[in-house]
Write an enzyme that holds these catalytic residues in place. Structure first.
Site, short mmCIF file in Angstrom:
data_model
loop_
_atom_site.label_atom_id
_atom_site.label_comp_id
_atom_site.label_asym_id
_atom_site.label_seq_id
_atom_site.Cartn_x
_atom_site.Cartn_y
_atom_site.Cartn_z
N GLU A 70 -9.66 5.77 0.60
CA GLU A 70 -9.27 4.37 0.50
C GLU A 70 -9.64 3.97 -0.93
O GLU A 70 -10.82 3.76 -1.24
CB GLU A 70 -10.03 3.51 1.51
CG GLU A 70 -9.78 3.86 2.97
CD GLU A 70 -8.50 3.24 3.51
OE1 GLU A 70 -7.66 2.76 2.72
OE2 GLU A 70 -8.33 3.25 4.75
N GLU A 76 0.83 -1.20 0.00
CA GLU A 76 0.00 0.00 0.00
C GLU A 76 0.87 1.25 0.00
O GLU A 76 0.54 2.24 -0.66
CB GLU A 76 -0.92 -0.01 1.23
CG GLU A 76 -1.85 1.19 1.26
CD GLU A 76 -2.35 1.53 2.65
OE1 GLU A 76 -2.20 0.70 3.56
OE2 GLU A 76 -2.86 2.65 2.83
ZN LIG Z 1 -3.37 3.00 4.81
#
Ligand SMILES: [Zn+2]
Length: 308
Positions: free
Chosen positions: A273, A141
């Site tokens: 997100e 990520e």
């Molecule tokens: Zn994160």
């Protein structure tokens, strides 16, 4: 984004600056500059006008995503004073300051004691940071966040903004989440985005835009952040194929009162997100440069809309 997945086997040297400039708007910016230079240097007379009109049309065709006017004057405006018109066109984000927080960092996993030390997040103590999540294939990520941030930074600068980043490499540790908020607050940014991808159960798909909840420090930017969230959500739906989340929030947005980046912000800010790294379909998108550029383009468009 808060799952403590350890990153694996990533070649961090792959992140070259040349890749960060490889944005969806590179062609547009170059076209704009070529247009101006060519118009200024052309000889006088009809040939200059014809060339200027042609180049302006090319620039208009090459421009995209809502900021065309900054780079390409309408053909009707070219006339015999093309150089003056082109030079006077303001960039859409001239004079604006934009904060970008690419969540986590590429070597966070190497220093658990640093990550675990407690910091004040505006409501309570929490960990300094986490490692972030990763796809099952090991794409972290932290790298996704950093890649999108790099594309977005380049796009913003082309549009005239000054950009403040909470980290400028993906091979470091930290800073802590409260420090990230402080960096952006101290810059007096006009707007800011926190960039993340989630680590949820593998059946879950989609993006969620997280919005702050009033807690004191952020009281004056709650309404503006909600407006920014709506702009980002709408731009994601039109600018990418990522659906709204089917496991978090409601129809692509969610209020969150447990995140330092949102609790402590004094500038309008959201946290995106961008998808679920544990879902195979989302992961295929999140790890592609094409999607990363799309997310950057989406954020640019939302920021331009927000600051308009
Ligand atoms: Zn994160």
């Amino acid at each position: 984004m808060f799952h403590s997945t350890t990153s694996r086997g990533l070649t961090l040297a792959e992140i070259g600056h040349h890749r960060l400039r490889d944005s969806p708007f590179a062609g547009r910016g170059q076209t704009g500059r070529i247009t101006l230079a060519a118009v200024v240097l052309r000889p006088r007379g009809k040939a200059r006008v014809a060339v200027a009109a042609l180049l302006a049309a090319v620039a208009a065709a090459a421009a995209g995503c809502g900021t065309a006017s900054a780079y390409a004057d309408p053909p009707a405006a070219v006339g015999t004073r093309a150089p003056a018109v082109a030079a006077a066109a303001p960039l859409p984000l001239a004079g604006k300051i934009v904060g970008i927080d690419p969540g986590h960092n590429g070597r966070n996993h190497t220093d658990p004691s640093f990550l675990n030390h407690q910091v004040w997040n505006g409501r309570e103590q929490e960990d300094c940071d986490t490692t972030g999540t990763a796809t099952d294939g090991g794409y972290t990520e932290a790298l996704f966040n950093f890649q999108v941030a790099g594309y977005l930074r380049a796009d913003l600068i082309k549009d005239g903004a000054r950009v403040v980043m909470t980290r400028t490499t993906n091979d470091g540790i930290g800073p802590c989440v409260n420090q990230r908020a402080s960096i952006i607050n101290a810059s007096h940014a006009d707007v800011a985005v926190d960039i993340h991808a989630d680590g949820a159960p593998s059946w879950g798909r989609g993006f969620t835009v997280l919005e702050p909840v009033a807690d004191g420090p952020n009281d004056r930017v709650i309404a503006s952040s909600a407006r920014l969230a709506a702009d980002v959500r709408a731009a994601m739906l039109t600018g990418t194929a990522m659906p709204v989340s089917n496991y978090d929030g409601k129809d692509g947005t969610k209020l969150r009162d447990d995140l330092a980046g949102l609790n402590l912000t004094t500038v309008p800010k959201i946290l995106i997100e961008a998808g679920n790294m544990k879902n195979p379909a989302d992961a295929a998108m999140l790890t592609s440069a094409a999607f990363q550029r799309q997310v950057a383009a989406v954020l640019l468009r939302a920021i331009v809309m927000f600051l308009r």
